[in-house]
Design a protein around this motif. Structure first.
Motif, mmCIF file in Angstrom:
data_model
loop_
_atom_site.group_PDB
_atom_site.id
_atom_site.type_symbol
_atom_site.label_atom_id
_atom_site.label_comp_id
_atom_site.label_asym_id
_atom_site.label_seq_id
_atom_site.Cartn_x
_atom_site.Cartn_y
_atom_site.Cartn_z
ATOM 1 N N SER A 5 -22.883 10.940 18.919
ATOM 2 C CA SER A 5 -21.942 11.956 18.429
ATOM 3 C C SER A 5 -22.683 13.193 17.953
ATOM 4 O O SER A 5 -22.244 14.331 18.199
ATOM 5 C CB SER A 5 -21.082 11.372 17.306
ATOM 6 N N ILE A 6 -23.798 12.996 17.270
ATOM 7 C CA ILE A 6 -24.581 14.148 16.820
ATOM 8 C C ILE A 6 -25.111 14.933 18.010
ATOM 9 O O ILE A 6 -25.067 16.184 18.029
ATOM 10 C CB ILE A 6 -25.727 13.680 15.910
ATOM 11 N N LEU A 7 -25.612 14.225 19.017
ATOM 12 C CA LEU A 7 -26.122 14.916 20.204
ATOM 13 C C LEU A 7 -25.008 15.695 20.906
ATOM 14 O O LEU A 7 -25.191 16.864 21.276
ATOM 15 C CB LEU A 7 -26.747 13.896 21.159
ATOM 16 N N LEU A 8 -23.850 15.066 21.090
ATOM 17 C CA LEU A 8 -22.739 15.748 21.749
ATOM 18 C C LEU A 8 -22.239 16.917 20.917
ATOM 19 O O LEU A 8 -21.805 17.944 21.467
ATOM 20 C CB LEU A 8 -21.608 14.761 22.018
ATOM 21 N N ASN A 9 -22.285 16.779 19.603
ATOM 22 C CA ASN A 9 -21.855 17.880 18.745
ATOM 23 C C ASN A 9 -22.797 19.073 18.868
ATOM 24 O O ASN A 9 -22.350 20.223 18.876
ATOM 25 C CB ASN A 9 -21.789 17.409 17.293
ATOM 26 N N GLN A 10 -24.102 18.812 18.991
ATOM 27 C CA GLN A 10 -25.038 19.907 19.182
ATOM 28 C C GLN A 10 -24.921 20.537 20.563
ATOM 29 O O GLN A 10 -25.285 21.698 20.742
ATOM 30 C CB GLN A 10 -26.471 19.407 18.953
ATOM 31 N N VAL A 11 -24.425 19.777 21.518
ATOM 32 C CA VAL A 11 -24.266 20.319 22.867
ATOM 33 C C VAL A 11 -22.932 21.036 23.021
ATOM 34 O O VAL A 11 -22.859 22.138 23.578
ATOM 35 C CB VAL A 11 -24.398 19.196 23.914
ATOM 36 N N TYR A 12 -21.858 20.441 22.500
ATOM 37 C CA TYR A 12 -20.519 20.966 22.715
ATOM 38 C C TYR A 12 -19.865 21.550 21.456
ATOM 39 O O TYR A 12 -18.810 22.172 21.560
ATOM 40 C CB TYR A 12 -19.597 19.867 23.252
ATOM 41 N N GLY A 13 -20.481 21.335 20.293
ATOM 42 C CA GLY A 13 -19.820 21.758 19.067
ATOM 43 C C GLY A 13 -19.801 23.250 18.845
ATOM 44 O O GLY A 13 -18.922 23.780 18.171
ATOM 45 N N GLY A 14 -20.771 23.971 19.401
ATOM 46 C CA GLY A 14 -20.849 25.395 19.165
ATOM 47 C C GLY A 14 -21.378 25.688 17.770
ATOM 48 O O GLY A 14 -21.782 24.798 17.012
ATOM 49 N N GLY A 15 -21.362 26.940 17.405
ATOM 50 C CA GLY A 15 -21.838 27.334 16.092
ATOM 51 C C GLY A 15 -23.340 27.514 16.059
ATOM 52 O O GLY A 15 -24.039 27.473 17.081
ATOM 53 N N SER A 16 -23.839 27.693 14.842
ATOM 54 C CA SER A 16 -25.268 27.960 14.676
ATOM 55 C C SER A 16 -26.138 26.746 14.978
ATOM 56 O O SER A 16 -27.330 26.889 15.254
ATOM 57 C CB SER A 16 -25.537 28.430 13.244
ATOM 58 N N HIS A 17 -25.555 25.534 14.915
ATOM 59 C CA HIS A 17 -26.338 24.331 15.159
ATOM 60 C C HIS A 17 -26.384 23.958 16.635
ATOM 61 O O HIS A 17 -27.028 22.976 16.997
ATOM 62 C CB HIS A 17 -25.739 23.164 14.375
ATOM 63 N N ALA A 18 -25.702 24.698 17.505
ATOM 64 C CA ALA A 18 -25.677 24.373 18.930
ATOM 65 C C ALA A 18 -27.048 24.624 19.540
ATOM 66 O O ALA A 18 -27.730 25.607 19.227
ATOM 67 C CB ALA A 18 -24.615 25.190 19.645
ATOM 68 N N ILE A 19 -27.455 23.726 20.421
ATOM 69 C CA ILE A 19 -28.759 23.861 21.061
ATOM 70 C C ILE A 19 -28.668 24.540 22.418
ATOM 71 O O ILE A 19 -29.689 24.793 23.052
ATOM 72 C CB ILE A 19 -29.437 22.486 21.213
#
Length: 878
Positions: free
Chosen positions: A195-209
């Motif tokens: 979930s953390i990985l998907l959030n960094q990929v699809y979540g957007g925002g400043s934490h997106a990779i």
């Protein structure tokens, strides 16, 4: 089986025998306790010689007397048994320690080796990395959020520390808790990490990779494609043409006059000039309007010469660069039908960036100078970096930077002399003059003058040898920034000029990346996740043993290794991305031709990220092994890997054979799908989905074409894929009997179905069958392994399983089953003999009845004969 019971099992009781008291070899007198598995120090004896000779193994005078009085063999037996009893726990303890320490050491080693190599190559300081000393001055103050630092070693060690701590927690839970507790922990941790990985990929925002999954960023790229993909139609062009339709050099200049003209000049022409009073300046100035909101420049207070600062525009074209890669040519004499003539040809060899024949000064456009730039460049940390090659449509590689670039020297106000260096005059602003092949649209202070200069330059280039006969590639690259979505797009439109005379436009590329450049964080989550998975796999392999590791989970462990490798490579490319950033601040050597390597690195990074996410999701298949129905699907995949893989090899050779036939037959036709072997192979593969140019095949070869197509469809589609389906069905049937182990989900399914409802998915065919039923034969060792799951997992001491008890129970059960089987066989034999005797009696009775009937018939015949003889008339003899 608990560890206490296992240690208790190490204490054995032995009868000393009568010889312990009287020396006679018969009759026990007093039992003696032999302490198995205890060290010399635990027994108060520090002499290892006496210990291994068997003397210290005897804890009572009776035992010593047993050893002295004819019991020498007993002493050696005790020593030998102690060695066996202590060797396995010691090995287990070493295996446990290695299972905890080795994986953590491996991830630290990987972090250190990779970090040292990356730092040394891109910063020059292997241990400390480097920081940019770039002052945040215009025009690139928007590109750098601050001084960029790069220390791959420090980042890797921090991630390894976090992953090592997580793996230690996981190791402790698996080793010291109930298997079901660890199972829940393993599943929950997998879900959280994914979930953390998907959030960094699809979540957007400043934490997106990545910016690739941002819908607005993708719309931004689509807008660039649409902007540059429009039709262009000028007076000298007969038909409307797009970039994909370019077939000659004049079409390329038409593209520069059309869509690219509006794209480059949009933000300069549509510039909103605010009055100076709004900027806080004393003198009022002109006021302009914004016609294209998507490409507008709005200066802010404090800006110089009406130049743009960051954060003041929706999106802007920062610069565009036109470079050419040339090949040296030579003049040769050729014979033709009209006689001997001179011609130009390119010699064989590698393509270089050396100045070609047709770029000598007398062949250049007026008021322009040519510069040869190398294929290497200086990165942001002052290190020389080699550019990555551009791969053409036919596999030809071209340098990713450098080549021939032109500078327009018509307007002296565009340039200045810094000693002996001819550079762009940044202090006075620019008017759009081309410098080293680049148009710095971001700096243009006068949009109208920029437009006139650009149109004149394109006209001069198209009327001269702007693209010479020695040109093999022309690449147009732009950097576009969207400050609203904090994303930048690298745009490349490339045209190949092949030796055959073909002009082939390559597929346009728009590659997205985060904006602005910033120092990478110390914690890169994909690397933490990859190191954690590596520790998990190494722990299972070391503690459980390679045989158990590779045979227990089968092919599912392969997905784990592919996931961790892709996550590791993702970190490597993320570090390379910062290492290939070009320098931005040296006005005398500004180069805009060096961003292809950066864009290609970002494209590779995005590809690897997609692969990593794929394998991380597939990794969840391991949790379906204890789920009814779902376990059959996973087992089917594992069982069918080898046969399906072999069949796919056969299909590959079939496709390759048909691709060769189609290529040789239809290479020189109007169909472009069979021009070369690679394109032909791609076409026959697409033919599996029905996407094949059958109309062109039938029109070009009315007889051979349909025949070849029918054979192709019959062999590949009908025969080969029918075999593929049969192999999968066979694999499913082979694993259908494999049932999930007893666990949480199985218990829930059983509870949902009710106690009286048989569950065919994971119960035996005889629902509710007793384990002593002779019909149900269970293996005692398998049952013990099922009950002692920690031992089977390899993370609990093997001594936790009392194998003698297991074997005794197995022998008892086998003997009981054998006895029951003998009784059943005897009963069956008795019943069979009784049936045979009964049948014999029935047959005997039938035979007797038949004999009686035969006697009656014979008597009746005799009576009939007598009656006939008495009733016969007397006839005299004549």
């Amino acid at each position: 089986m608990s560890c206490a019971s296992a240690s208790a099992g190490r204490t054995r009781r032995a009868s000393s025998g009568q010889e312990a008291a009287s020396g006679s070899p018969h009759g026990p007198e007093k039992p003696a306790t032999i302490q198995m598995g205890r060290s010399p120090l635990e027994l108060g004896d520090s002499n290892p010689v006496r210990w291994f000779s068997g003397e210290a193994a005897l804890s009572s005078p009776q035992e010593k007397e047993m050893s002295a009085g004819g019991g020498a063999m007993a002493g050696r037996w005790v020593s030998w048994r102690w060695i066996l009893a202590t060797e396995r726990p010691a090995a287990t303890r070493m295996r446990r320690l290695a299972g905890l320490a080795v994986p953590i050491g491996v991830i630290y080693l990987a972090a250190i080796v990779t970090g040292l190599a990356m730092n040394a190559q891109y910063t020059g300081d292997a241990w400390n990395g480097a920081s940019t000393t770039v002052p945040r001055t215009e025009p690139y103050d928007w590109l750098l959020s601050s001084a960029v630092s790069m220390n791959v070693l420090g980042q890797g060690c921090v991630c390894a520390s976090i992953a090592g701590a997580m793996s230690a927690v996981r190791y402790a839970i698996r080793n010291h808790t109930h298997p079901r507790v660890y199972g829940i922990f393993s599943f929950v941790s997998y879900v959280i990490l994914l979930s953390i990985l998907l959030n960094q990929v699809y979540g957007g925002g400043s934490h997106a990779i990545t910016a690739l999954t941002n819908r607005q960023a993708v719309a931004f790229a689509d807008q660039i494609y649409n902007y540059l993909g429009g039709n262009f139609n000028w007076d000298d062009d007969k038909f409307a043409t797009t970039f994909a339709d370019i077939s000659q050099s004049n079409d390329f200049w038409g593209f520069l006059r059309g869509p690219f003209h509006d794209f480059l000049l949009g933000n300069a022409i549509n510039q909103a000039i605010l009055i100076d009073s709004q900027l806080g300046l004393p003198n009022p100035g002109p006021k302009g309007l914004v016609n294209t909101p998507a490409m507008a420049s709005i200066p802010m207070a404090g800006s110089r010469n009406n130049q743009v600062t960051r954060g003041t525009f929706p999106w802007i074209v920062s610069y565009c660069n036109l470079r050419q890669v040339v090949r040296d040519v030579e003049t040769i004499d050729v014979a033709s039908l009209l006689g001997k003539r001179q011609a130009i040809r390119a010699p064989t060899g590698d393509i270089s960036t050396e100045l070609g024949y047709y770029f000598q000064p007398e062949f250049l456009p007026p008021n322009m100078t040519a510069t040869v730039l190398p294929s290497s460049y200086t990165n942001m940390f002052g290190r020389e970096v080699a550019s990555w090659d551009v791969v053409g449509t036919t596999g030809i590689t071209y340098p990713g930077a450098g080549g021939i670039v032109l500078s327009d020297v018509t307007y002296p106000e565009c340039f200045e002399w810094n000693g002996t260096v001819f550079s762009l005059n940044i202090s006075e602003g620019v008017h759009g003059c081309m410098y080293q092949g680049s148009w710095f649209a971001e700096w243009a202070a006068d949009g109208g003058k920029f437009q006139k200069i650009y149109e004149r330059e394109i006209e001069e280039l198209s009327n001269s040898y702007g693209i010479g006969l020695s040109t093999v590639m022309a690449q147009l690259g732009c950097s576009v920034v969207n400050t609203y979505e904090k994303v930048q797009a690298y745009t490349f439109y490339t045209v190949e000029f092949m030796p055959s005379g073909q002009v082939a436009p390559m597929e346009p590329k728009v590659i997205l990346a985060n904006y602005p450049y910033a120092t990478p964080t110390d914690t890169f989550f994909p690397l933490i996740l990859g190191f954690y998975i590596l520790c998990e796999e190494l722990q299972d392999m070391i503690v459980g043993g390679p045989t158990r590791y590779f045979l227990a989970s089968g092919w599912l462990n392969l997905f784990d290794w592919l996931a961790l490798l892709s996550l590791y490579v993702l970190w490597v490319y993320d570090s390379i991305y910062y290492g290939v950033l070009p320098e931005l601040h040296v006005a005398s050597s500004i180069r805009a031709d060096t961003f292809w390597t950066l864009a290609l690195c970002q494209a590779y990074w995005q590809t690897i990220l997609g692969v990593a996410v794929f394998f991380m999701i597939i990794k969840g298949f391991k949790f379906t092994m204890n789920v009814p129905i779902m376990c059959n699907i996973g087992n089917t995949f594992s069982h069918s890997v080898v046969p399906v893989g072999l069949l796919l090899m056969v299909i590959f050779f079939l496709l390759f054979a048909f691709a060769a036939v189609f290529h040789i037959k239809f290479a020189v036709t109007q169909m472009t799908s069979f021009n070369n072997l690679g394109a032909s192979f791609e076409q026959v593969f697409q033919g599996l989905l029905g996407d094949m140019d059958t109309a062109g095949i039938f029109a070009d070869s009315p007889i051979f074409g349909p025949l070849l197509f029918v054979v192709y469809v019959t062999v590949v589609l009908f025969v080969a894929f029918t075999i593929l389906i049969a192999l999968i069905c066979e694999s499913f049937a082979a694993v259908r009997h494999l049932q999930p182990e007893d666990g949480f989900i199985v218990s829930c399914v059983a509870w949902a179905k009710g106690p009286d409802t048989p569950n065919d998915d994971f119960e035996s065919e005889e629902a509710g069958a007793d384990e002593d039923d002779p019909i149900v034969f269970e293996d005692g060792i398998a049952t013990a392994l099922k009950e002692d799951r920690p031992a089977r997992s390899g993370l609990v001491d093997d001594e936790a399983v009392d194998w003698q008890k297991v074997l005794r129970r197995d022998l008892e059960r086998m003997s009981k089953h054998q006895e029951l089987l003998q009784h059943a066989v005897q009963a069956e034999l008795r019943e069979l003999s009784e049936r045979q005797a009964k049948q014999q009696r029935v047959v005997q009775a039938q035979l007797e009845q038949q004999a009686e009937q035969q006697d009656r018939i014979e008597n009746q015949l005799k009576q009939l004969q007598q009656t006939l003889s008495m009733s016969r008339p007397f006839v005299p003899v004549l």
